[in-house]
Design a protein around this motif. Structure first.
Motif, PDB file in Angstrom:
ATOM      1  N   MET A   1      32.582  30.159   6.823  1.00 35.33           N
ATOM      2  CA  MET A   1      33.179  29.330   5.798  1.00 35.33           C
ATOM      3  C   MET A   1      32.135  28.336   5.324  1.00 35.33           C
ATOM      4  O   MET A   1      31.578  27.594   6.108  1.00 35.33           O
ATOM      5  CB  MET A   1      34.400  28.614   6.388  1.00 35.33           C
ATOM      6  N   ARG A   3      30.815  24.981   3.205  1.00 36.81           N
ATOM      7  CA  ARG A   3      31.391  23.642   3.072  1.00 36.81           C
ATOM      8  C   ARG A   3      30.665  22.855   2.003  1.00 36.81           C
ATOM      9  O   ARG A   3      29.480  22.968   1.824  1.00 36.81           O
ATOM     10  CB  ARG A   3      31.299  22.883   4.389  1.00 36.81           C
ATOM     11  N   LEU A  22      36.244  22.579   0.785  1.00 35.40           N
ATOM     12  CA  LEU A  22      35.745  23.716   1.550  1.00 35.40           C
ATOM     13  C   LEU A  22      35.882  24.992   0.743  1.00 35.40           C
ATOM     14  O   LEU A  22      36.838  25.149  -0.017  1.00 35.40           O
ATOM     15  CB  LEU A  22      36.541  23.886   2.848  1.00 35.40           C
ATOM     16  N   ASP A  24      36.771  28.673   1.319  1.00 35.92           N
ATOM     17  CA  ASP A  24      37.403  29.539   2.311  1.00 35.92           C
ATOM     18  C   ASP A  24      37.108  30.982   1.922  1.00 35.92           C
ATOM     19  O   ASP A  24      37.759  31.547   1.044  1.00 35.92           O
ATOM     20  CB  ASP A  24      38.902  29.260   2.338  1.00 35.92           C
ATOM     21  N   THR A  25      36.100  31.576   2.572  1.00 40.05           N
ATOM     22  CA  THR A  25      35.695  32.933   2.222  1.00 40.05           C
ATOM     23  C   THR A  25      36.702  33.977   2.690  1.00 40.05           C
ATOM     24  O   THR A  25      36.797  35.047   2.084  1.00 40.05           O
ATOM     25  CB  THR A  25      34.299  33.253   2.801  1.00 40.05           C
ATOM     26  N   GLU A  26      37.466  33.664   3.721  1.00 39.64           N
ATOM     27  CA  GLU A  26      38.481  34.608   4.200  1.00 39.64           C
ATOM     28  C   GLU A  26      39.580  34.804   3.155  1.00 39.64           C
ATOM     29  O   GLU A  26      40.010  35.919   2.886  1.00 39.64           O
ATOM     30  CB  GLU A  26      39.094  34.118   5.508  1.00 39.64           C
ATOM     31  N   ASN A  27      40.046  33.713   2.556  1.00 36.40           N
ATOM     32  CA  ASN A  27      41.105  33.772   1.548  1.00 36.40           C
ATOM     33  C   ASN A  27      40.571  33.749   0.124  1.00 36.40           C
ATOM     34  O   ASN A  27      41.350  33.752  -0.826  1.00 36.40           O
ATOM     35  CB  ASN A  27      42.086  32.610   1.750  1.00 36.40           C
TER      36      ASN A  27
END
Length: 145
Positions: A1, A3, A22, A24-27
């Motif tokens: 992630m 920042r 931030l 958020d690369t996952e979402n």
């Protein structure tokens, strides 16, 4: 992630809005949590920064948590911000987490929504995230499973 962060000065040297941002690369979204007092310029700068981060990183979703932010904006300032977001934020979905009784943020979101923005307000982060991950479709503002 990844920042990033930003803080803006406002009413006096003792008071300042702070914002933690931030990626958020996952979402595949930009998340920002704002605290403290904010004026029109602070809120506008924060929105501009979120849009820049989305475009620079190829992201199409913003999760903005303003439950701890206090604003001093007139109705016309909220209106103008909603109109600006509807133009500048084309192609980006916005989920705004605020207190259920927060009329100003809900007004801002309604102005933007009525002009074509994809934006909804929620009182819980998990509901906002579910809406964003569902493509901004399905549930109405504030609804969550």
């Amino acid at each position: 992630m990844g920042r990033g962060g930003a803080a803006h000065r406002l009413f006096s040297e003792e008071q300042a809005m702070s914002a933690q941002t931030l990626i958020d690369t996952e979402n595949m979204l930009v998340f920002a949590q704002c605290e403290g007092p904010a004026n029109h310029d602070d809120f506008r700068l924060q929105c501009d920064e979120l849009l820049r981060l989305c475009r620079r990183n190829g992201l199409g979703k913003v999760l903005l948590d303003v439950r701890r932010q206090r604003t001093r904006l007139s109705t016309i300032q909220w209106y103008d911000l909603g109109v600006d977001l509807s133009v500048l934020g084309r192609g980006i979905r916005f989920a705004v987490v605020c207190a259920p009784e927060e009329r100003d943020i809900n007004f801002f979101a309604t102005v933007a929504l009525n002009r074509g923005a994809v934006i909804h307000t929620f009182d819980r982060t998990e509901c906002a995230l579910a809406w964003l991950n569902n493509g901004g479709n399905g549930r109405r503002s504030g609804e969550c499973q």
